[in-house]
Design a protein around this motif. Structure first.
Motif, mmCIF file in Angstrom:
data_model
loop_
_atom_site.group_PDB
_atom_site.id
_atom_site.type_symbol
_atom_site.label_atom_id
_atom_site.label_comp_id
_atom_site.label_asym_id
_atom_site.label_seq_id
_atom_site.Cartn_x
_atom_site.Cartn_y
_atom_site.Cartn_z
ATOM 1 N N GLU A 76 0.823 -1.214 0.000
ATOM 2 C CA GLU A 76 0.000 0.000 0.000
ATOM 3 C C GLU A 76 0.857 1.263 0.000
ATOM 4 O O GLU A 76 0.543 2.239 -0.671
ATOM 5 C CB GLU A 76 -0.948 0.009 1.200
ATOM 6 C CG GLU A 76 -2.178 -0.870 1.040
ATOM 7 C CD GLU A 76 -1.850 -2.344 1.124
ATOM 8 O OE1 GLU A 76 -0.770 -2.698 1.650
ATOM 9 O OE2 GLU A 76 -2.655 -3.154 0.637
ATOM 10 N N ASP A 77 1.950 1.233 0.755
ATOM 11 C CA ASP A 77 2.867 2.372 0.746
ATOM 12 C C ASP A 77 3.408 2.621 -0.655
ATOM 13 O O ASP A 77 3.482 3.760 -1.121
ATOM 14 C CB ASP A 77 4.035 2.111 1.705
ATOM 15 C CG ASP A 77 3.830 2.793 3.043
ATOM 16 O OD1 ASP A 77 2.670 2.840 3.502
ATOM 17 O OD2 ASP A 77 4.818 3.289 3.625
ATOM 18 N N LEU A 78 3.788 1.540 -1.292
ATOM 19 C CA LEU A 78 4.313 1.643 -2.656
ATOM 20 C C LEU A 78 3.258 2.221 -3.583
ATOM 21 O O LEU A 78 3.539 3.099 -4.411
ATOM 22 C CB LEU A 78 4.751 0.245 -3.118
ATOM 23 C CG LEU A 78 5.408 0.094 -4.487
ATOM 24 C CD1 LEU A 78 6.520 1.103 -4.684
ATOM 25 C CD2 LEU A 78 5.953 -1.323 -4.654
ATOM 26 N N TYR A 79 2.036 1.752 -3.402
ATOM 27 C CA TYR A 79 0.926 2.256 -4.223
ATOM 28 C C TYR A 79 0.760 3.759 -4.038
ATOM 29 O O TYR A 79 0.625 4.509 -5.008
ATOM 30 C CB TYR A 79 -0.356 1.522 -3.841
ATOM 31 C CG TYR A 79 -1.506 1.716 -4.800
ATOM 32 C CD1 TYR A 79 -1.566 1.004 -5.988
ATOM 33 C CD2 TYR A 79 -2.536 2.599 -4.509
ATOM 34 C CE1 TYR A 79 -2.623 1.166 -6.860
ATOM 35 C CE2 TYR A 79 -3.606 2.769 -5.384
ATOM 36 C CZ TYR A 79 -3.636 2.042 -6.550
ATOM 37 O OH TYR A 79 -4.684 2.214 -7.414
ATOM 38 N N LEU A 80 0.797 4.180 -2.790
ATOM 39 C CA LEU A 80 0.634 5.608 -2.521
ATOM 40 C C LEU A 80 1.802 6.420 -3.072
ATOM 41 O O LEU A 80 1.621 7.556 -3.513
ATOM 42 C CB LEU A 80 0.479 5.851 -1.020
ATOM 43 C CG LEU A 80 -0.903 5.541 -0.460
ATOM 44 C CD1 LEU A 80 -0.970 5.889 1.016
ATOM 45 C CD2 LEU A 80 -1.988 6.310 -1.210
#
Lengths: 234, 234
Positions: free
Chosen positions: A58-62
């Motif tokens: 999710e961090d990567l997505y953000l």
DNA sequence: TCACGTACTGACTACCAGTCGTTAAATAAT
DNA sequence: ATTATTTAACGACTGGTAGTCAGTACGTGA
């Protein structure tokens, strides 16, 4: 000795490489269907390496989402710096948001995730903070242009800039969502052009905010733009 | 012999039981964090039994979402059937949507999923179809009330009902999203009341759509409501 | 040449959606 | 009353994925 600096650069480069790979995979498959293994493969790295640079999927997505946010910020800033009257520049920003939607659809779609806080359980507080800052930067451009319009007496004095901004945003964003989801349905079954609808909505909002002077300035600037376009075509 | 009918009823009851359990779990944990095992446990059934009634986790989620849609439909219909002038009833529906948001927040949040088609890979076509129908039913209430207002000469003749409806929806929905995500931030840091902002937005849109006659009727109805409320308080 | 730190990795765990062969019970047939 | 058939439910299993961790390879500095 520049070794530490070089290593720093290399590390930054890795972060970008991973982001490139992630962007490609997320763009093609969306958050749920994308796998960290696939991103790792595209980045030519082991999966576990990704976790040295980003704390979660999710961090990567953000992080990718924020790349998109940067584009939007640039486009809005450009739209707000044309030298035209402030009211016209407020209008421009709606158009710029629409251009962003058409040009960077995949970034626009990534905001679905950002806006649903139920999905944020795996997001690190640091990344949340970064997103909040990027968000504020974007609101800032819009708000300051609206403030200009008020100061120049083109918007009514009782208009609250941030309130006006969120109204414009809400109108644009809602309509773009419909375009994203079922533009064809609206066009064919209902015979409605959603881009026009969005413009109409922004227009109604502006009409309610502008002073008489503002209306004149706005109309003048719109005609001016029309004339310039016609000139360019010859 | 009523055996087939009884079995049919029992089957329907099971579907409802499962829906109850699912609603509770989804409400507490959201789609991603909820597990089919947990839902099964709450329903006092084996996990595999759930799949005899719903084709996937996402289908089950949408089934719960549609329960919420039914509530919204009822509230909108009530708001559109007060016997007041049509313009006032259009306004009422915005207020009703807001009441729905405050009363059934968890249903409102479930629409995040419905609106993001990237997440629909596991949704069955049948469920998609059901959702589309429920959606149309809801739009129908709004559109027909706007149509009344046009026919009665309270909205301008050039207003396109479905277009006006999507503008109102967009304004309401966008603002509610902000409320859902960070109402406290807007209230405390920016000193903005988002409910008022939403009403202001709807008002600006209506102002741009009403005829002179419509404005008078609307104001009259609003005053009437105010008077009635004051009476009730005594 | 050796010791150390850093970047990276492959194998592993825990978990979960969805499947399948089987069972138990209710109903129908004889 | 007994047997056959249909139906509802289930537990054990599979495949696949996010995230972890002990270990390796390599560049750096002594």
């Amino acid at each position: 000795m520049g070794i530490t600096e070089r290593k720093e650069r290399e590390k930054e480069q890795r972060r970008e490489d991973i982001l490139d790979a992630a962007e490609r995979v997320f763009r093609d498959k969306g958050l749920a269907a994308a796998t960290m293994d696939e991103i790792a493969e595209h980045a030519e790295l082991g999966k576990s390496t990704l976790y040295l640079y980003y704390k979660s999927k999710e961090d990567l997505y953000l992080a990718v989402t924020m790349r998109g946010g940067e584009h939007l910020y640039e486009m809005l800033k450009a739209a707000a710096s044309t030298g035209e009257p402030s009211v016209k520049r407020v209008w421009n920003m709606g158009e710029a948001y629409l251009a962003y939607f058409n040009q960077y659809r995949h970034y626009f779609q990534m905001y679905y995730f950002l806006e649903n806080s139920q999905l944020h359980s795996q997001v690190s507080p640091e990344m949340s903070e970064l997103c909040a800052l990027a968000d504020q930067k974007i609101w800032g451009v819009v708000v300051s242009t609206i403030q200009e319009a008020i100061d120049e007496g083109l918007f009514e004095k009782d208009v609250v800039p941030i309130q006006a901004a969120v109204m414009f945003w809400s109108n644009c964003n809602g309509l773009m969502r419909q375009m994203d989801r079922q533009d064809a349905y609206w066009e064919k079954a209902l015979n409605i052009n959603l881009e026009e609808t969005m413009q109409k909505g922004n227009m109604l909002l502006m009409e309610g905010m502008m002073t008489q002077k503002g209306r004149l300035e706005f109309e003048k600037a719109m005609n001016q733009q029309q004339t310039n376009r016609e000139k360019e075509e010859t």
